[in-house]
Design an enzyme around this catalytic site. Structure first.
Site: not given
Length: 344
Positions: A74, A79, A109, A142
Site C-alpha cells: 500500500d 507518502y 492513492k 485518498h
C-alpha cells in the site's frame, strides 16, 4: 460481486484449512472488477510519520517483506514511497523472488491536490512511472475533498482546501479503470453518507473503502453499510498508530487485549490483526522491524474464542485520528461532524 451482495467473511469463503496454512500463505478476497482480481487480506503499509523518513532504506525493507511472504503493498502519491516500492519490485523480479509482477497486489492513492477531473489521469500516469508499472491493482481517492492544484504537501495550507466535485473525479477514476491503468478503483476515509453520494452517480461502484479501524475504533456502522453494498473495508492503523504524531497507545496498552494476548501466547498486535481478519476486512500493517514483520503474518493458524470476541466487541470506542487538518471555518468541512458525518 454486485452491489447489494452480502460479502462473505474470508473465514468462510477463502481461507485454506488451518492445518495446512503456512505463515507465508495470506488469504485473499475477490474485488469487484472485470477480472475479479483477489486482494491479499494483509497488506504492507509504506506510510511513515513524517512521510519519506525511511526513504533511503525502504527498498530493502520491501524486498525483505516480499521474502517473508507479503504480496500486497500500500502506497500513495503523498507518502513519497512509490519510487522505492517500484525499485523494490524491479529488484524482486530480477532476483527471482517473484516470477511476475502479477504475483503482487499494488495499491496507490490519488492525493487531494490532484482530485480534479482533468488531473486524475495525469496523476495516475505519474504514479505508474514512479512504480515502473503498467498498472496498479487498486487506485483510491485518498480523502473526500480537494486541494488547489499544486504540490503534494502534508500538512497543507488550510486555505487551499476546496470542495471535491465527486461526480467528475469519480468519472475520471472510472476512465482509469476502463483503459486498464488500474484493475479496481475505490476510496479512502469515506463515511456512509459520502459513499451514498458517490454510489448515486457511479457507473463503477467503489471496490474498497480504506479507513481507520482497530479494536478501539471498530467502525461497526460503516462495515455493515459496506457489506450491504459489496464494498471491501480495508483497515489502516489497526494497532492505533503508536509512535506517530497523531497516534495513541490506547490499543497497545488496552488491558483486555493484553489479557487475551497473554492467554493466547501471542502479542497484542497479533490479537488486533487476528480480530480484524475475523471481521472479514483487509488489514494494512506497517512495521519495518523484521521480527514484527514476521509476527504480523503469523495470525492464521489460531482463532479467537467467542468469549474473547465478545470482550473485544464491548471495548469503549475512540477514534485515533480525527483528522483536524481537514477541518476549517473556510473549508468544505467546517467541523469534524461534517467531515465524518457523525461517524466519530
Amino acid at each position: 460481486m454486485e452491489a447489494g451482495t452480502k460479502m462473505q467473511s474470508p473465514e468462510k469463503e477463502t481461507r485454506p484449512e488451518l492445518s495446512t496454512m503456512s505463515v507465508q500463505s495470506v488469504p485473499t478476497f475477490p474485488l469487484r472488477s472485470i477480472d475479479e482480481k483477489a486482494i491479499p487480506l494483509i497488506g504492507f503499509g509504506t506510510a511513515e510519520d513524517p512521510f519519506g523518513a525511511s526513504r533511503d532504506t525502504l527498498k530493502e525493507t520491501i524486498i525483505e517483506a516480499i521474502k517473508l511472504g507479503y504480496h500486497h503493498f500500500d502506497t500513495a502519491a503523498v507518502y513519497q514511497s512509490e519510487q522505492p516500492l517500484g525499485e523494490a519490485i524491479s529488484d524482486a523480479l530480477r532476483l527471482g523472488l517473484i516470477k511476475s509482477r502479477d504475483e503482487l497486489f499494488i495499491t496507490s492513492k490519488l492525493w487531494c491536490s490532484d482530485a480534479h477531473r482533468d488531473l486524475v489521469l495525469p496523476a495516475l500516469h505519474k504514479t505508474l512511472k514512479n512504480l515502473k508499472l503498467e498498472y496498479v491493482d487498486l487506485y483510491l481517492i485518498h480523502w473526500p475533498l480537494s486541494l488547489k492544484p499544486g504540490k503534494h504537501d502534508f500538512p497543507f495550507k488550510k486555505q487551499d482546501m476546496v470542495p471535491m466535485d465527486m461526480k467528475s473525479v469519480w468519472e475520471a477514476m472510472e476512465e482509469c479503470h476502463d483503459i486498464g491503468l488500474t484493475k479496481s478503483i475505490g476510496v479512502s476515509n469515506f463515511s456512509c453518507k459520502k459513499l451514498e453520494t458517490l454510489l448515486s452517480s457511479a457507473r463503477i461502484p467503489p471496490a474498497v473503502n480504506q479507513v481507520e479501524m482497530s479494536p478501539m475504533w471498530q467502525q461497526k456502522k460503516l462495515r455493515k453499510f459496506c457489506e450491504e453494498k459489496g464494498i471491501v473495508v480495508e483497515a489502516y492503523s489497526p494497532l492505533g498508530a503508536k509512535g506517530t504524531v497523531w497516534g495513541t497507545n490506547q490499543v497497545m496498552e488496552c488491558d483486555v487485549l493484553k489479557e487475551i494476548a497473554q492467554a493466547k501466547g501471542k502479542s497484542v498486535a497479533q490479537v488486533c490483526l487476528r480480530w480484524a481478519y475475523e471481521q472479514g476486512v483487509c488489514v494494512i500493517v506497517k512495521s519495518f522491524n523484521k521480527e514484527r514483520m514476521k509476527q504480523n503474518l503469523d495470525i492464521f493458524d489460531w482463532r479467537l474464542s467467542d468469549d474473547e470476541l465478545l470482550k473485544i466487541s464491548q471495548l469503549p470506542q475512540c477514534k485515533g485520528y480525527p483528522a483536524l487538518e481537514f477541518v476549517s471555518d473556510d473549508g468544505p468541512f467546517k467541523s469534524l461532524q461534517e467531515l465524518w458525518d457523525g461517524e466519530i
